[in-house]
Design a protein around this motif. Structure first.
Motif, PDB file in Angstrom:
ATOM      1  N   ASP A   1       0.736  -1.125   0.069  1.00 38.78           N
ATOM      2  CA  ASP A   1       0.064   0.162  -0.032  1.00 38.78           C
ATOM      3  C   ASP A   1       0.911   1.253   0.019  1.00 38.78           C
ATOM      4  N   LYS A   2       0.908   2.071  -1.065  1.00 41.43           N
ATOM      5  CA  LYS A   2       1.718   3.255  -1.209  1.00 41.43           C
ATOM      6  C   LYS A   2       1.642   4.323  -0.039  1.00 41.43           C
ATOM      7  N   ASN A   3       0.523   4.287   0.341  1.00 44.69           N
ATOM      8  CA  ASN A   3       0.181   5.173   1.615  1.00 44.69           C
ATOM      9  C   ASN A   3       0.897   4.852   3.043  1.00 44.69           C
ATOM     10  N   SER A   4       1.456   3.581   2.928  1.00 45.05           N
ATOM     11  CA  SER A   4       1.953   3.180   4.224  1.00 45.05           C
ATOM     12  C   SER A   4       3.434   3.665   4.447  1.00 45.05           C
ATOM     13  N   ILE A   5       3.949   3.528   5.780  1.00 48.97           N
ATOM     14  CA  ILE A   5       5.429   3.392   5.547  1.00 48.97           C
ATOM     15  C   ILE A   5       5.966   2.278   5.180  1.00 48.97           C
TER      16      ILE A   5
ATOM     17  N   ASN B   1       8.348   3.924  -9.489  1.00 54.57           N
ATOM     18  CA  ASN B   1       6.981   3.856  -9.600  1.00 54.57           C
ATOM     19  C   ASN B   1       6.370   5.072  -8.923  1.00 54.57           C
ATOM     20  N   LYS B   2       7.235   5.976  -8.552  1.00 57.31           N
ATOM     21  CA  LYS B   2       6.753   6.800  -7.411  1.00 57.31           C
ATOM     22  C   LYS B   2       5.787   6.387  -6.361  1.00 57.31           C
TER      23      LYS B   2
ATOM     24  N   ILE C   1      17.409   8.558 -12.761  1.00 50.35           N
ATOM     25  CA  ILE C   1      16.143   7.858 -13.300  1.00 50.35           C
ATOM     26  C   ILE C   1      15.236   7.978 -12.102  1.00 50.35           C
ATOM     27  N   ILE C   2      15.470   8.637 -11.096  1.00 48.74           N
ATOM     28  CA  ILE C   2      14.460   8.844  -9.688  1.00 48.74           C
ATOM     29  C   ILE C   2      14.462   9.941  -9.101  1.00 48.74           C
ATOM     30  N   GLN C   3      13.230  10.540  -8.963  1.00 46.84           N
ATOM     31  CA  GLN C   3      13.315  11.853  -8.245  1.00 46.84           C
ATOM     32  C   GLN C   3      13.608  11.607  -6.767  1.00 46.84           C
ATOM     33  N   LYS C   4      14.410  12.565  -6.200  1.00 47.37           N
ATOM     34  CA  LYS C   4      14.799  12.172  -4.780  1.00 47.37           C
ATOM     35  C   LYS C   4      13.691  12.249  -3.773  1.00 47.37           C
ATOM     36  N   LYS C   5      12.483  12.875  -3.969  1.00 50.67           N
ATOM     37  CA  LYS C   5      11.304  12.936  -3.096  1.00 50.67           C
ATOM     38  C   LYS C   5      11.011  11.616  -2.756  1.00 50.67           C
ATOM     39  N   TYR C   6      11.219  10.576  -3.471  1.00 48.45           N
ATOM     40  CA  TYR C   6      10.537   9.269  -3.467  1.00 48.45           C
ATOM     41  C   TYR C   6      11.376   8.518  -2.613  1.00 48.45           C
TER      42      TYR C   6
END
Length: 363
Positions: A91-95, A110-111, A136-141
């Motif tokens: 679940d992408k909303n989990s820790i 996959n953001k 290839i990846i944004q640091k915020k993720y």
């Protein structure tokens, strides 16, 4: 209910410290009322969760999902499969915490925000993938948990979101164990080169009347010559499940931690001495016994000479011998060390570690 996912490239059961670390983290987050799911390579079919809880001294319940039904030697493609499997299950909303570089990078691609926990420098293909992540990846993720500050420079993470966290201990695993001292010296843990058996072998030669108990995986002794096995005052007790460790440590007067200047893990040429934070060290501290350990900078922020341990130059066997004999001759003078070791352990618990991660994840 808040959710917590942990991805780790492990099999259960296992005799290494890596799975113990992972399970203790999941156990702690479950105790904090998170709905916890652990995703791993494999769990033995007849290994139920009740047995896992007992073997690893866990207090809470959580789910374990696994990719394969049988244990094998996993390769790069298996790690990619674990990454693909994890993206579907999480679940992408989990820790989300991962000890798998490939999984963590794939989640980030996959953001999906996640935290990659790193205990050593990546090797082979994963090292290359880790290097190209900036392109290839944004640091915020992607955030990082590092086991030691030395990894910041080694991995060039100066401008990344990161936190440095040592390993830890559940102080309650030891509080409720009332064992009297019955033996002299003990060592628990890996028998690989650099972990300390070299020093114990020499101490045994110099002190034939002192007994040394060693708990570890006897399969790791294959790299040693037969002379080590023939020492009459070295007793190999084989591997002990973690739930037995508090009793074992508390039965001994001196806990030996004689790391060498070079310490090797299970990986090919995996040298750990610049990045380690030994889980064993925190177990030793929580046991409230006299710790005789190598004086190394890597854990100097935890172990303090004549405060919570006696620290000795790993190259000076004569000094090791003198300190050992001094402790056995008059251990009462070291009672303050035992009290201070418990105080130190109480400041380095899994609960404190997990609370720091929750705060870190929020920003």
């Amino acid at each position: 209910m808040k959710k917590f996912h942990y991805v780790a490239e492990i099999n259960l059961p296992s005799r290494s410290a890596y799975p113990l670390h992972v399970l203790k983290m999941c156990d702690t987050f479950s105790g904090l009322k998170y709905k916890v799911t652990l995703i791993i390579f494999n769990k033995k079919n007849n290994l139920n969760f009740k047995t896992i809880k007992r073997k690893y001294n866990l207090k809470n319940n959580f789910k374990i999902k696994y990719l394969y039904n049988s244990k094998k030697k996993y390769n790069f493609f298996d790690r990619c499969k674990l990454a693909s499997y994890s993206v579907k299950e999480i679940d992408k909303n989990s820790i989300i915490i991962s000890r798998s570089i490939i999984t963590s990078l794939y989640l980030s691609y996959n953001k999906i925000e996640n935290i990659l926990e790193m205990h050593h420098v990546p090797q082979k293909i994963t090292r290359f993938l880790f290097w190209i992540r900036n392109f290839i990846i944004q640091k915020k993720y992607l955030k990082f948990i590092l086991i030691h500050k030395n990894l910041i420079k080694k991995l060039s993470l100066h401008n990344e979101r990161k936190i440095v966290l040592d390993d830890a201990v559940d102080i309650n695993d030891f509080k409720n164990v009332n064992e009297k001292i019955k033996f002299q010296c003990v060592y628990t843990g890996s028998l690989l080169k650099g972990k300390g058996v070299e020093i114990i072998e020499k101490l045994a030669e110099k002190n034939p009347k002192i007994n040394f108990n060693i708990y570890g995986d006897k399969n790791e002794l294959k790299s040693w010559n037969n002379e080590l096995l023939l020492k009459k005052n070295i007793f190999f007790k084989s591997y002990a499940d973690y739930f037995q460790i508090p009793k074992i440590l508390k039965k001994h007067k001196i806990l030996l931690m004689p790391y060498q200047e070079k310490v090797y893990g299970l990986g090919t040429n995996l040298e750990l001495s610049k990045f380690m934070s030994p889980m064993k060290m925190f177990d030793y501290l929580a046991a409230g016994r006299i710790i005789l350990a190598s004086k190394l900078n890597i854990y100097s922020h935890i172990l303090k000479n004549n405060y919570n341990a006696i620290l000795v130059d790993p190259k000076n066997i004569n000094l090791w011998n003198n300190k050992l004999r001094s402790i056995l001759k008059n251990s009462i003078q070291f009672n303050n060390l035992k009290k201070n070791s418990i105080i130190t352990a109480s400041k380095n618990t899994w609960l404190i570690r997990s609370s720091k991660i929750i705060k870190f994840n929020k920003y």
